[in-house]
Design a protein around this motif. Structure first.
Motif, PDB file in Angstrom:
ATOM      1  N   GLN A   1       0.813  -1.221   0.000  1.00  0.00           N
ATOM      2  CA  GLN A   1       0.000   0.000   0.000  1.00  0.00           C
ATOM      3  C   GLN A   1       0.845   1.269   0.000  1.00  0.00           C
ATOM      4  OE1 GLN A   1      -3.425   0.206  -0.149  1.00  0.00           O
ATOM      5  NE2 GLN A   1      -3.387  -1.999  -0.475  1.00  0.00           N
TER       6      GLN A   1
ATOM      7  N   HIS B   1      -0.146   4.542  -1.547  1.00  0.00           N
ATOM      8  CA  HIS B   1      -1.508   4.371  -2.068  1.00  0.00           C
ATOM      9  C   HIS B   1      -2.542   4.210  -0.958  1.00  0.00           C
ATOM     10  CE1 HIS B   1       0.025   3.912  -6.163  1.00  0.00           C
ATOM     11  NE2 HIS B   1       0.967   3.142  -5.661  1.00  0.00           N
ATOM     12  N   TRP B   2      -2.242   4.680   0.238  1.00  0.00           N
ATOM     13  CA  TRP B   2      -3.154   4.464   1.353  1.00  0.00           C
ATOM     14  C   TRP B   2      -4.494   5.168   1.158  1.00  0.00           C
ATOM     15  CZ3 TRP B   2      -2.711   0.726   4.719  1.00  0.00           C
ATOM     16  CH2 TRP B   2      -1.446   0.179   4.966  1.00  0.00           C
ATOM     17  N   GLN B   3      -4.506   6.274   0.433  1.00  0.00           N
ATOM     18  CA  GLN B   3      -5.771   6.975   0.204  1.00  0.00           C
ATOM     19  C   GLN B   3      -6.789   6.100  -0.505  1.00  0.00           C
ATOM     20  OE1 GLN B   3      -6.758   9.713   1.438  1.00  0.00           O
ATOM     21  NE2 GLN B   3      -5.037  11.103   1.766  1.00  0.00           N
ATOM     22  N   GLU B   4      -6.308   5.139  -1.260  1.00  0.00           N
ATOM     23  CA  GLU B   4      -7.204   4.261  -2.013  1.00  0.00           C
ATOM     24  C   GLU B   4      -8.001   3.328  -1.105  1.00  0.00           C
ATOM     25  OE1 GLU B   4      -4.763   2.289  -4.890  1.00  0.00           O
ATOM     26  OE2 GLU B   4      -3.936   4.179  -5.644  1.00  0.00           O
ATOM     27  N   ARG B   5      -7.592   3.205   0.154  1.00  0.00           N
ATOM     28  CA  ARG B   5      -8.327   2.363   1.098  1.00  0.00           C
ATOM     29  C   ARG B   5      -9.563   3.074   1.654  1.00  0.00           C
ATOM     30  NH1 ARG B   5      -7.259  -2.989   1.539  1.00  0.00           N
ATOM     31  NH2 ARG B   5      -8.227  -2.836   3.595  1.00  0.00           N
TER      32      ARG B   5
ATOM     33  N   SER C   1     -12.920   8.657   0.664  1.00  0.00           N
ATOM     34  CA  SER C   1     -12.609  10.057   0.381  1.00  0.00           C
ATOM     35  C   SER C   1     -11.127  10.327   0.625  1.00  0.00           C
ATOM     36  CB  SER C   1     -13.441  10.989   1.274  1.00  0.00           C
ATOM     37  OG  SER C   1     -14.823  10.780   1.096  1.00  0.00           O
ATOM     38  N   ARG C   2     -10.540  11.181  -0.208  1.00  0.00           N
ATOM     39  CA  ARG C   2      -9.149  11.602  -0.008  1.00  0.00           C
ATOM     40  C   ARG C   2      -9.132  12.696   1.055  1.00  0.00           C
ATOM     41  NH1 ARG C   2      -5.401   9.858  -3.589  1.00  0.00           N
ATOM     42  NH2 ARG C   2      -4.015  11.558  -2.961  1.00  0.00           N
TER      43      ARG C   2
ATOM     44  N   ASN D   1      -8.772  10.770   7.676  1.00  0.00           N
ATOM     45  CA  ASN D   1      -8.635   9.320   7.540  1.00  0.00           C
ATOM     46  C   ASN D   1      -7.620   8.814   8.552  1.00  0.00           C
ATOM     47  OD1 ASN D   1     -10.445   9.146   5.386  1.00  0.00           O
ATOM     48  ND2 ASN D   1      -8.846   9.471   3.855  1.00  0.00           N
TER      49      ASN D   1
END
Length: 216
Positions: free
Chosen positions: A27, A30-34, A37-38, A64
């Motif tokens: 990840q 790319h953690w925002q993809e979890r 919302s960003r 987040n």
């Protein structure tokens, strides 16, 4: 402290892979993809049973949250609470949070929480303390330029060590509380399970600091 193994934990974690990551290196960046919302990402290392991070997420839906815990049986208990909460802005991570620069990209985190970390009281174990200079180096890599570290403990020796460690590293202190629960700093304070249990035995210490982006 020995943690009793929960035979249901492994399967429960597997069944809720939408809420918990067991291979976090994949990840990186790319953690925002979890999340749906960003939003700014804040991370707690060593979440215990998850009380702090879940309540923080409930109070701060515009952020987040990622909670890191290495013990399977412990994080499975936190996962149960998360499933019940139905909060969209929390993800859990089953791994060792010591080397965060292998889990996150440079500047990927907005704030880092260290709550009641192991004090490692023996001098020869000082390098294992999560506020030691070698760990601060890792934190500096993954925090944004204006990112903060928030640290709480009931161990005076660890707190004094941490003050010295942060200061010698050139960090800037935003807050320092020597008795958090009996100060104005306690307003809005979200407690961990450990904090609720042991605060009656003595003061809780807290500091918030950031890395100096313009050192002399």
């Amino acid at each position: 402290m020995r943690v009793r193994k929960k035979p249901w934990a492994a399967q429960y974690i597997k069944d809720h892979s939408d809420l918990i990551v067991t291979e976090p290196e994949s990840q990186l960046g790319h953690w925002q993809e979890r999340f749906p919302s960003r939003q700014p990402i804040q991370v707690e290392i060593g979440i215990g049973k998850g009380q702090f991070i879940i309540e923080m997420a409930r109070q701060n839906p515009e952020i987040n949250f990622l909670g890191i815990e290495i013990q399977e049986s412990v994080i499975a208990t936190a996962l149960r609470k998360l499933v019940e909460s139905e909060l969209p802005n929390v993800q859990l991570v089953e791994t060792d949070g010591a080397f965060v620069d292998t889990l996150f990209a440079e500047g990927e985190i907005d704030k880092l929480y260290l709550n009641f970390s192991d004090p490692w009281p023996k001098k020869r174990h000082a390098k294992r303390r999560l506020t030691s200079p070698n760990f601060l180096t890792h934190y500096q890599k993954v925090l944004k330029e204006d990112g903060r570290i928030q640290f709480k403990t009931d161990n005076r020796g660890l707190f004094e060590y941490s003050l010295t460690s942060f200061n010698n590293f050139g960090m800037v202190f935003d807050e320092v509380w020597l008795d958090l629960h009996n100060s104005e700093g306690n307003e809005g304070n979200v407690q961990t399970e450990y904090e609720e249990k042991f605060s009656a035995k003595g003061p809780i210490y807290k500091l918030v600091a950031h890395f100096d982006s313009n050192p002399a």
